[in-house]
Design a protein around this motif. Structure first.
Motif, PDB file in Angstrom:
ATOM      1  N   TYR A 473       6.262   1.909  -2.126  1.00 33.94           N
ATOM      2  CA  TYR A 473       5.735   2.032  -1.769  1.00 33.94           C
ATOM      3  C   TYR A 473       5.479   3.033  -0.726  1.00 33.94           C
ATOM      4  O   TYR A 473       6.830   2.583  -0.198  1.00 33.94           O
ATOM      5  CB  TYR A 473       4.726   1.239  -1.354  1.00 33.94           C
ATOM      6  CG  TYR A 473       4.668  -0.154  -2.055  1.00 33.94           C
ATOM      7  CD1 TYR A 473       3.299  -0.580  -2.863  1.00 33.94           C
ATOM      8  CD2 TYR A 473       5.401  -1.021  -2.709  1.00 33.94           C
ATOM      9  CE1 TYR A 473       2.668  -1.482  -3.518  1.00 33.94           C
ATOM     10  CE2 TYR A 473       5.554  -2.006  -3.245  1.00 33.94           C
ATOM     11  CZ  TYR A 473       3.789  -2.021  -3.775  1.00 33.94           C
ATOM     12  OH  TYR A 473       3.612  -3.028  -4.546  1.00 33.94           O
ATOM     13  N   CYS A 475       3.792   4.581   2.471  1.00 30.51           N
ATOM     14  CA  CYS A 475       2.194   4.322   3.561  1.00 30.51           C
ATOM     15  C   CYS A 475       2.975   5.064   4.575  1.00 30.51           C
ATOM     16  O   CYS A 475       3.363   6.028   5.410  1.00 30.51           O
ATOM     17  CB  CYS A 475       2.757   2.483   4.004  1.00 30.51           C
ATOM     18  SG  CYS A 475       2.636   1.047   3.285  1.00 30.51           S
ATOM     19  N   ILE A 495      -1.837   3.783   1.696  1.00 33.44           N
ATOM     20  CA  ILE A 495      -0.700   3.323   0.574  1.00 33.44           C
ATOM     21  C   ILE A 495      -0.705   4.078  -0.252  1.00 33.44           C
ATOM     22  O   ILE A 495      -1.955   3.875  -1.384  1.00 33.44           O
ATOM     23  CB  ILE A 495      -0.704   1.489   0.936  1.00 33.44           C
ATOM     24  CG1 ILE A 495      -1.290   0.245   2.008  1.00 33.44           C
ATOM     25  CG2 ILE A 495       0.318   1.312   0.187  1.00 33.44           C
ATOM     26  CD1 ILE A 495      -1.968  -0.629   1.355  1.00 33.44           C
ATOM     27  N   VAL A 517       1.820  -1.324   7.176  1.00 28.08           N
ATOM     28  CA  VAL A 517       1.555  -2.139   6.602  1.00 28.08           C
ATOM     29  C   VAL A 517       2.875  -2.575   5.619  1.00 28.08           C
ATOM     30  O   VAL A 517       4.309  -1.851   6.085  1.00 28.08           O
ATOM     31  CB  VAL A 517       1.531  -1.291   4.604  1.00 28.08           C
ATOM     32  CG1 VAL A 517       1.511  -1.695   3.907  1.00 28.08           C
ATOM     33  CG2 VAL A 517      -0.282   0.022   5.112  1.00 28.08           C
ATOM     34  N   ALA A 528      -1.696  -6.093   4.937  1.00 27.05           N
ATOM     35  CA  ALA A 528      -2.127  -4.825   6.615  1.00 27.05           C
ATOM     36  C   ALA A 528      -2.589  -5.220   7.669  1.00 27.05           C
ATOM     37  O   ALA A 528      -3.854  -5.945   7.670  1.00 27.05           O
ATOM     38  CB  ALA A 528      -3.380  -3.046   5.323  1.00 27.05           C
TER      39      ALA A 528
END
Length: 738
Positions: A473, A475, A495, A517, A528
């Motif tokens: 991920y 972010c 994201i 996040v 979130a």
């Protein structure tokens, strides 16, 4: 300096002083003219420092060093006298307006002008810092606006003559404060910065000096945004007109009569301290009132109705009052009925397992139980966790900015290291390295900007990297370049999800409901948190990764200022539950990750009237214990029901002179607290790393390198070891300290 009579002109050295002076830092500044008619700017030292022989010695050395420095945005020294009755320094005359004058008279600057201001100051400081000096006087009074950009003197009188001297990180804080002043007219609110500057100028204001960008990094950051330079003049027409009038007035002025007025002496304690400014910019996340509070637990007697998902559920809370501690009176002990007695942290110095020196200072670290990934601004290398020996060949991947309170560019999961990096000729990369052999598994470009036709209108700032459940991920927040910004505008976060095996992009979501996040180490549900400015309501919200980022349950947050930060999580996860600060920032809420139903909550009170704000909660690796940093306290609670297990507290002062507090209690994000299987590691405001027994709350050992740089050290945990980078050295310490 001559004491003029009624008919005589004011002179200092070979210069006639023109007009009235203005006070900047260590002296009074005047426009001046030689007998041949050439204009200069003269700084006259006040009587108090002039009477100090050590000041004169430092001034003499600083002038000698400054004579060799020059740069596009620096005003050079042309003459000086450190030995006369009144010391003075002459610099090249530069027509312009002091930044404070321009902003006070004409209002805050717009985004194009702010970018020129930040870039010019950064380039000037890069020259100074590259020569081994610091300015020490970067503020709205010392910065001059000219037709060609900002200017600052090559010699900051306060910085050049201070003992001990200021550091480059002090200058970067001054740069951030100056740009923020220009953007707001004096309001200490980083949300008022345009999106293209909010991340990096906010970084200049980080409390931890090591987290601030260098001047060169700031220049690099602005260059690689690829935004066009402002067309025509960079300043508003009203400022330009005022500037022309001021220059004309100096050019036609006659030498004025009368003595040079003494520099006013500021009363001790006057003005806003750097510490208070930092706390204000952080949204009050630190404990106000000096950080000394008496802390108590209490259940919140008002659970929300109906116990439904999306609202607060049935409350299960401890039925007894719990511990109290008083940092202002460490000898005062709570009664046994108040719960666990606070443990004052004290322990032996750690024994190093090994220590290795390199050629470049690490910008970030990541570790498994077998390998340590060491990233610098030139390369990425790998070390054996057990010995510190080289594990694999180095790679040309680098990260110049490194990890800080707002950004974390590394991650490790399932035998793979992940890194935000650059290579020669390539920027904005996400790379995956096999922890078994150090080879590159894949790289993807993150420089996916919205081109907006022929003009770039937005890009995606990278702030937090995480890996879990076969997904990587990325972010951060979206930077829009439409030239419009307001402190009332919400921030758009995003994201991006990539396959851990191939780097293939799986999905992306973005919106103003995604500010920061949390990616748990297990499961497919993310959390979130979001907030918008002007004290409007915020919320926490589940993001379902199994459904390509679909929004799930949501819950309001009444005091959301801590969550108005994109990228780095300010929340926690433990045993299938999300943890976050609620209420007025003084309550820990624990909810089911799947449904949002509250399991329990715990409110913390201050018995002496000070405000309590929780830092980012975190958990033990097995999820059975939740740790909550609150100022000088670290509280351990059972995840099952919130029962307090122990309270560890810091004693003494921080490196800024206030009460010592856990860095994790500031709520600014960053890895200021981590865990191994049986040890909690946490840093404090005195630049000490503590290893705390997870069962008892007592210190196993402490680490504080006397030779560590002013900016402190970077550290990470891998297996049962902690790895610390200080200067050019990486050190390993076993969790048990032996």
């Amino acid at each position: 300096m001559e004491v003029p009579g009624a008919e005589r002109k004011r002179r200092i050295g070979p210069y006639t002083l023109l007009g009235s002076g203005r006070t900047v830092g260590g002296g009074e500044i005047f426009a001046a003219r030689t007998d041949e008619g050439l204009l200069v700017t003269v700084t006259v030292v006040g009587p108090e420092p002039a009477a100090n022989p050590e000041f004169r010695d430092r001034l003499r050395a600083a002038v000698e060093a400054a004579r060799s420095l020059s740069g596009l945005f620096l005003v050079p020294v042309v003459d000086a006298d450190a030995d006369g009755p009144v010391p003075w320094v002459a610099t090249r005359f530069t027509p312009g307006l002091p930044l404070r004058h321009a902003v006070d008279r004409h209002g805050a600057l717009g985004e194009p002008a702010l970018r020129v201001l930040a870039d010019g100051l950064a380039r000037a400081l890069a020259v100074l810092h590259g020569s081994g000096t610091a300015h020490g006087e970067v503020d709205p009074d010392a910065v001059l606006l000219t037709m060609d950009g900002p200017r600052i003197g090559v010699l900051g009188l306060v910085g050049a003559t201070a003992s001990p001297p200021p550091s480059p990180t002090d200058d970067m804080f001054g740069l951030g404060s100056t740009v923020l002043y220009a953007a707001t007219g004096g309001e200490r609110d980083t949300d008022a910065l345009p999106s293209s500057l909010r991340e990096v100028i906010g970084g200049c204001l980080y409390p931890e000096p090591s987290d601030r960008p260098t001047a060169e990094q700031l220049v690099d950051y602005l260059e690689h945004q690829g935004l066009p330079a402002p067309e025509g003049g960079w300043l508003p027409p009203a400022v330009t007109a005022d500037m022309a009038s001021a220059a004309a007035a100096v050019g036609s002025a006659r030498a004025v009569q009368g003595p040079v007025p003494p520099r006013p002496v500021r009363a001790p304690g006057a003005g806003v301290s750097r510490r208070n400014l930092i706390i204000s910019l952080a949204g009050g996340a630190a404990l106000l009132g000096g950080g000394a509070v008496a802390l108590a637990f209490s259940g919140d007697p008002a659970p929300p109705p109906e116990g439904r998902a999306g609202g607060l559920g049935t409350t299960a809370r401890p039925t007894r009052p719990s511990g109290v501690r008083t940092t202002s009176a460490p000898s005062a002990s709570p009664s046994s009925s108040d719960g666990p007695e606070p443990v004052v942290l004290a322990g032996p110095d750690a024994a190093k397992a090994w220590s290795r020196a390199g050629k470049r200072a690490p910008t970030c670290l990541e570790a498994s139980d077998k390998v340590v990934m060491v990233v610098t601004d030139k390369a990425t290398s790998f070390m054996e966790a057990a010995s510190g020996d080289r594990a694999f060949d180095a790679l040309n991947a680098r990260n110049s900015f490194g990890a800080n309170s707002g950004t974390h560019p590394t991650a490790y999961a399932d035998g793979v290291f992940y890194l935000f990096c650059e290579t020669p000729g390539q920027w904005d990369l996400l790379a995956a390295f096999d922890a078994a052999d150090g080879k590159v598994k894949w790289t993807v470009s993150l420089a996916a900007s919205d081109p907006g036709g022929a003009k770039i209108v937005s890009n995606y700032g990278r702030q937090y990297l995480a890996a879990s459940g076969g997904i990587v991920y990325v972010c951060g927040w979206v930077n829009d370049y439409d030239g419009k910004f307001s402190i009332h505008d919400p921030v758009t976060g995003y994201i991006r999800a990539f396959a851990a095996t191939t780097g293939k992009k799986l999905w992306q979501v973005q919106g103003t409901d995604i500010n920061n996040v949390l990616v748990p180490s297990t499961g497919s549900r993310l959390l979130a948190a979001s907030a918008i400015p002007a004290k409007q309501p915020g919320r926490v919200q589940m993001i379902d990764a199994a459904r390509k980022g679909a929004r799930g349950w949501r819950k309001p947050v009444r005091h959301p200022s801590s969550y108005f930060t994109s990228g780095w999580p300010l929340t926690g996860y433990a045993d299938g539950h999300f943890l976050f600060a609620s209420g007025k920032g003084d309550t820990l809420s624990v909810v089911d990750a799947a449904t949002g139903t509250e399991k329990w909550h715990q409110r913390f009170e201050a018995r002496n009237g000070d405000r309590v704000s929780l830092g980012a909660p975190f958990s033990s690796p097995d999820g059975a214990t939740v740790y909550v940093p609150v100022g000088s306290d670290l509280v351990a609670l059972a995840t099952a029901d919130g029962t307090p297990r122990w309270i560890s507290k810091l004693d003494g002062a921080s490196d800024t002179g206030g009460a010592n507090i856990f860095r994790a209690s500031l709520g600014l994000g960053g890895r200021h607290a981590q865990c191994s299987a049986d040890t909690v590691f946490a840093t404090d405001g005195a630049k000490t790393l503590w290893a705390i027994d997870a069962a008892t709350g007592r210190a196993r050992w402490k680490y504080s390198d006397p030779s560590q740089p002013d900016v402190g050290f970077r550290w990470t945990v891998g297996g049962d070891r902690v790895f610390i980078a200080s200067h050019l050295t990486v050190t390993a310490i076993a969790a048990d300290g032996r």
